[in-house]
Design an enzyme around this catalytic site. Structure first.
Site, PDB file in Angstrom:
ATOM      1  N   CYS A 109       0.850  -1.225   0.232  1.00  0.00           N
ATOM      2  CA  CYS A 109      -0.007   0.036  -0.041  1.00  0.00           C
ATOM      3  C   CYS A 109       0.928   1.274   0.050  1.00  0.00           C
ATOM      4  O   CYS A 109       0.440   2.049  -0.815  1.00  0.00           O
ATOM      5  CB  CYS A 109      -0.997  -0.032   1.260  1.00  0.00           C
ATOM      6  SG  CYS A 109      -0.090  -0.185   2.690  1.00  0.00           S
TER       7      CYS A 109
ATOM      8  N   HIS B 232      -2.565   0.824   6.770  1.00  0.00           N
ATOM      9  CA  HIS B 232      -3.027   1.003   5.395  1.00  0.00           C
ATOM     10  C   HIS B 232      -3.236   2.340   5.009  1.00  0.00           C
ATOM     11  O   HIS B 232      -3.540   3.014   5.721  1.00  0.00           O
ATOM     12  CB  HIS B 232      -4.096  -0.026   4.984  1.00  0.00           C
ATOM     13  CG  HIS B 232      -4.603  -0.226   3.804  1.00  0.00           C
ATOM     14  ND1 HIS B 232      -3.502  -0.673   2.713  1.00  0.00           N
ATOM     15  CD2 HIS B 232      -5.868  -0.045   3.195  1.00  0.00           C
ATOM     16  CE1 HIS B 232      -4.285  -0.705   1.860  1.00  0.00           C
ATOM     17  NE2 HIS B 232      -5.588  -0.391   1.608  1.00  0.00           N
TER      18      HIS B 232
ATOM     19  N   GLU C 108      -5.863   1.460  -4.621  1.00  0.00           N
ATOM     20  CA  GLU C 108      -5.318   0.939  -3.378  1.00  0.00           C
ATOM     21  C   GLU C 108      -4.396  -0.337  -3.785  1.00  0.00           C
ATOM     22  O   GLU C 108      -4.966  -1.004  -4.723  1.00  0.00           O
ATOM     23  CB  GLU C 108      -5.811   0.319  -2.022  1.00  0.00           C
ATOM     24  CG  GLU C 108      -7.095  -0.455  -2.418  1.00  0.00           C
ATOM     25  CD  GLU C 108      -7.999  -1.035  -1.285  1.00  0.00           C
ATOM     26  OE1 GLU C 108      -7.386  -0.889  -0.106  1.00  0.00           O
ATOM     27  OE2 GLU C 108      -9.017  -1.369  -1.427  1.00  0.00           O
TER      28      GLU C 108
END
Length: 241
Positions: A152, A201, A213
């Site tokens: 990420c 994240h 993402e």
């Protein structure tokens, strides 16, 4: 750095084109939470020597190389807009900054769209824990050691490097790399974080309740509905426009 206004953004610098990522500004929407994607563990790089001084020197060398790479990418981006930042003799930025030059405010929206296109060009690339360099997908570590791809934080770092903006490698550090904005005021190109201090994240907001993402649960770079569960109190704006 909370609530610090980066206005305009310092540079240090892109490629890639992808169409179809939706334009618009919208409040992040409710959706079921997905599996959080971990960031790199705080461990010495597998390739770094064990001596503490050697480790420090290797880290400084890697930082200088990342800064120069980002600066070169940023020059290419602004050169495409007809903005000349100086020739090869122009000094490189120090490791303590993201660049010696700045994105003109008038071009900030173009820069944000370029960031999104650069990230979007990696759609479908595999998720790789610890993967992703300033120049593209790379092998990760541990479970990602045999997979070329992005995690990420690696994906968003790659995206912003394309316009000469060097942000930290770990999502928890990325959370504090720009101005904090309430989620209700999120704009296209803002970073959305999950977990305490943003350490679990990070995603790139596209508007209309969608985000781009590198997803561990999906196993690839993808567009997903924004998840509110576990979201940090603020999103982070790296480029002001």
């Amino acid at each position: 750095m909370r609530h610090t206004r980066f206005h305009p953004i310092k540079l240090a610098w892109i490629t890639a084109v992808v169409a179809g990522l939706m334009v618009g500004v919208a409040t992040p929407a409710d959706a079921e939470p997905g599996q959080w994607d971990p960031t790199l563990p705080a461990l010495v790089s597998a390739g770094a020597p064990g001596d503490p001084l050697a480790v420090a020197n290797a880290s400084l060398q890697a930082t200088a190389q990342a800064t120069q790479t980002t600066l070169d990418l940023g020059r290419q981006f602004l050169g495409g807009l007809g903005i000349n930042l100086g020739g090869p003799a122009a000094s490189a930025p120090s490791a303590a900054t993201t660049g010696a030059s700045r994105i003109p405010r008038a071009n900030a929206r173009q820069a944000v769209e370029y960031v999104i296109r650069r990230a979007g060009s990696q759609m479908g690339v595999p998720y790789s824990w610890g993967g992703g360099s300033l120049q593209g997908p790379s092998k990760g570590v541990d479970s990602g050691a045999n997979t070329v791809g992005f995690d990420c934080s690696g994906l968003v770092r790659y995206a912003f490097a394309g316009v000469g903006v060097l942000i930290p490698r770990f999502s928890g550090d990325q959370y504090n790399a720009g101005r904090h904005v309430p989620p209700a005021e999120a704009k296209r190109g803002d970073l959305i974080f999950y977990g305490p201090g943003g350490g679990q994240h990070v995603t790139l907001y596209l508007g209309n309740g969608q985000m781009l993402e590198a997803s561990g649960s999906a196993g690839k770079v993808t567009v997903s509905p924004v998840r509110k569960a576990g979201m940090t109190p603020f999103v982070t704006r790296i480029i002001e426009y």
